[in-house]
Write an enzyme that holds these catalytic residues in place. Structure first.
Site, PDB file in Angstrom:
ATOM      1  N   GLU A  41     -15.887-104.001   0.095  1.00 29.52           N
ATOM      2  CA  GLU A  41     -15.765-102.648   0.041  1.00 29.52           C
ATOM      3  C   GLU A  41     -14.322-102.145  -0.216  1.00 29.52           C
ATOM      4  O   GLU A  41     -13.054-102.677   0.087  1.00 29.52           O
ATOM      5  CB  GLU A  41     -15.750-102.163   1.713  1.00 29.52           C
ATOM      6  CG  GLU A  41     -15.572-100.711   1.915  1.00 29.52           C
ATOM      7  CD  GLU A  41     -15.688-100.817   3.655  1.00 29.52           C
ATOM      8  OE1 GLU A  41     -15.794 -99.608   3.930  1.00 29.52           O
ATOM      9  OE2 GLU A  41     -15.642-101.580   4.420  1.00 29.52           O
ATOM     10  N   LYS A 113     -21.790 -95.450   1.566  1.00 27.48           N
ATOM     11  CA  LYS A 113     -21.989 -95.632   2.936  1.00 27.48           C
ATOM     12  C   LYS A 113     -22.416 -94.536   3.816  1.00 27.48           C
ATOM     13  O   LYS A 113     -22.058 -93.389   3.688  1.00 27.48           O
ATOM     14  CB  LYS A 113     -20.508 -96.440   3.298  1.00 27.48           C
ATOM     15  CG  LYS A 113     -20.167 -96.647   4.602  1.00 27.48           C
ATOM     16  CD  LYS A 113     -18.864 -97.202   4.871  1.00 27.48           C
ATOM     17  CE  LYS A 113     -18.545 -97.980   6.125  1.00 27.48           C
ATOM     18  NZ  LYS A 113     -17.144 -98.281   6.376  1.00 27.48           N
ATOM     19  N   CYS A 150     -20.191-102.527   4.919  1.00 24.91           N
ATOM     20  CA  CYS A 150     -19.769-102.607   6.212  1.00 24.91           C
ATOM     21  C   CYS A 150     -20.443-102.098   7.221  1.00 24.91           C
ATOM     22  O   CYS A 150     -21.409-102.764   7.682  1.00 24.91           O
ATOM     23  CB  CYS A 150     -18.091-102.292   6.064  1.00 24.91           C
ATOM     24  SG  CYS A 150     -16.968-103.050   7.365  1.00 24.91           S
TER      25      CYS A 150
END
Length: 541
Positions: A41, A113, A150
């Site tokens: 990330e 994300k 994540c």
């Protein structure tokens, strides 16, 4: 398909350096016949940029670097790299925390994300607009790949996963398993003692839902107070580990999706060694990424400074660590003796500067104006601040970063001196309870006596007054530490008189912690950016 897990240490804002590293790892992955290489990330930007995102020119520079990187990658390999990109919509926040898929000669694919953490040290929604995980499926080499970033995989309702309750629903449950052949996760997940096992829980829950293999690639390295421990891995569709990368250093690993074969390194699991390696990594990167090459500290003959000296020597090497022994009116001969022995064991240079004359002169001048009074905390703090004066003078003269030596137990109850032993550029053990300091010090002596055993066995003392012991002012450390665990990490109320007194001390000393150097975070709740208590309030509950 052969997938490369490129576990790299990115430097926040160093787009050129990060890009060169990404390109180098991509070339190496291609040489190993990888079809796809996955980076962590925000690998191009560095994690986390926080309010650097207030400056559009910074993001623009990263995007320009991303374009150059795209042109430079070799043919016949796909690259998934974490970056900050502009939100294409005019609605919401300006940016996405994204994974960008690059192929030579083809238009980039961008995946945003969705779950943005806002707890502890994280505040992604401050500048980041959430995407939609359900939109993050693309085809490559005849595989339908779901890209997650994540936190996107952390909403499973597992008993050992305390984070799921922060989100109203799990976005992965809205995706049909028949639409996915492989799940990939790009992470910048910081180290804590339980994080390694928790990552296994959430990835296995993801695999169980989709009935597909999964690749998890985590960042490694230190950034401010955060320490990323790597430990990237791949699971087959049965949740079995098929590839395992190292922890606490960079690594390039491979996983063959068809053969279910990958590189298996033995990750560090012993708790004390994990803490040691995390602190060494965090200290090294904090110094290096802040533009320093050497450090120094005040060596007192006590266990806290001894442990910091060991960590600094491991991180930077003995030639880049200097120690100053600063005896005062209450320093013992033993403190000098064992400080010298420790410095000899570590191979670091030790200087001795007495504060006696400075203390007498300063106290005399002070008393001329305000009058002489009985010995008090004023006298104690004067000694600590004079030591700080010398330590900072050395820092100025030698461009050396001063390391603080306070631990979490002392910081919790204010057993430290503002502008004295709390000064410095970094507090390496500020997230270790005193009992943990003892444990880690004994760990250092596991194979040979690095820290003189007398330092570990002697009763802790600040040596700021005659016959002073820490236990004269504080509860026994084992009792104090249990209470701090309960109040700080457990978020539980104080019930006993002792717990209420410790809570009272914690609240009264909050103003000190606001002025503390950055603290390397190794627990689930450290003092510092992740614990935002007000200074001026009257809540003692």
């Amino acid at each position: 398909m052969r997938i490369a897990l490129a576990q790299i240490n990115s430097k926040l804002g160093d787009f050129t350096g990060n890009s060169e590293k990404i390109l180098s790892y991509t070339v190496r992955a291609k040489e190993k016949h990888a079809d796809l290489v996955v980076f962590p990330e925000a690998a191009l930007f560095g994690y986390h940029p926080v309010d650097l995102l207030e400056r559009p020119s910074v993001v623009k520079a990263q995007e320009e670097t991303l374009v150059k990187l795209h042109k430079s990658i070799p043919k016949e390999i796909g690259v998934l790299v974490g970056a900050i990109v502009r939100n294409p919509s005019r609605e919401g926040k300006r940016y996405w925390n994204a994974a960008v898929f690059l192929e030579k000669g083809k238009k980039p694919k961008v995946f945003a994300k969705q779950l943005l953490p806002t707890y502890d040290v994280f505040d992604e929604s401050r500048h980041i607009e959430p995407g939609k995980v359900a939109d993050n499926i693309f085809r490559f080499k005849k595989k339908r790949i779901l890209v997650t970033i994540c936190e996107d995989i952390w909403a499973w309702p597992l008993s050992k996963n305390p984070w799921y309750a922060r989100y109203g629903s799990n976005p992965l449950k809205k995706i049909k398993s028949k639409d996915v052949d492989l799940v990939v996760n790009l992470s910048a997940s910081p180290f804590t003692e339980m994080k390694f096992d928790n990552r296994r829980l959430v990835t296995r829950a993801t695999v169980a839902h989709f009935k597909t293999p999964m690749v998890y690639v985590n960042m490694v390295g230190g950034q401010d107070e955060l320490i990323f421990d790597g430990g990237s891995f791949a699971l087959n569709k049965r949740g079995e580990v098929q590839a395992q990368s190292v922890r606490f250093s960079e690594d390039l690993n491979l996983y063959d999706l068809k053969a279910e074969v990958g590189g298996m390194r033995e990750p560090v699991r012993e708790p004390l060694e994990c803490v040691r390696q995390s602190l060494v990594l965090g200290l090294r990167d904090f110094v290096d990424k802040s533009g320093f090459e050497k450090v120094h500290l005040g060596l007192s003959g006590g266990i806290d400074s001894a442990l910091v000296a060991c960590l600094a020597t491991d991180a930077l090497g003995p030639s880049k660590v200097k120690a100053l022994y600063l005896p005062g009116p209450f320093s013992s001969k033993e403190s000098q003796k064992w400080s010298a022995k420790l410095a000899e064991n570590l191979g670091i240079e030790l200087f001795e500067i007495s504060i006696m004359d400075s203390y007498k002169k300063t106290l005399s001048e002070f008393e001329k104006t305000f009058g002489a009074k009985e010995f008090s905390v004023t006298n104690e703090n004067l000694q600590a601040r004079l030591r700080g004066l010398f330590l900072m003078a050395y820092s100025n003269q030698n461009r050396s970063m001063l390391l603080g030596t306070s631990n979490k137990s002392e910081l919790a109850v204010g057993y430290s001196t503002l502008y004295g032993d709390m000064i410095g550029g970094l507090m390496p053990i500020g997230d270790l309870l005193k009992t943990q300091v003892f444990d880690l010090s004994r760990h250092y002596n596991k194979e040979a006596e690095v820290i003189p055993v007398e330092i570990i066995e002697r009763p802790p003392s600040a040596e700021l007054r005659a016959d002073q012991l820490d236990q004269d002012s504080l509860p026994p450390y084992d009792q104090l530490d249990k209470t701090i665990q309960k109040l700080v990490l457990g978020f539980q109320p104080a019930k006993t008189p002792s717990e209420k007194e410790i809570l009272n001390l914690m609240i009264k000393s909050e103003f000190k912690r606001w002025q503390s150097p950055p603290i390397l975070k190794v627990s689930d709740h450290a003092f510092g950016r992740g614990r935002r208590f007000p200074v001026a309030h009257s809540s003692f509950y």
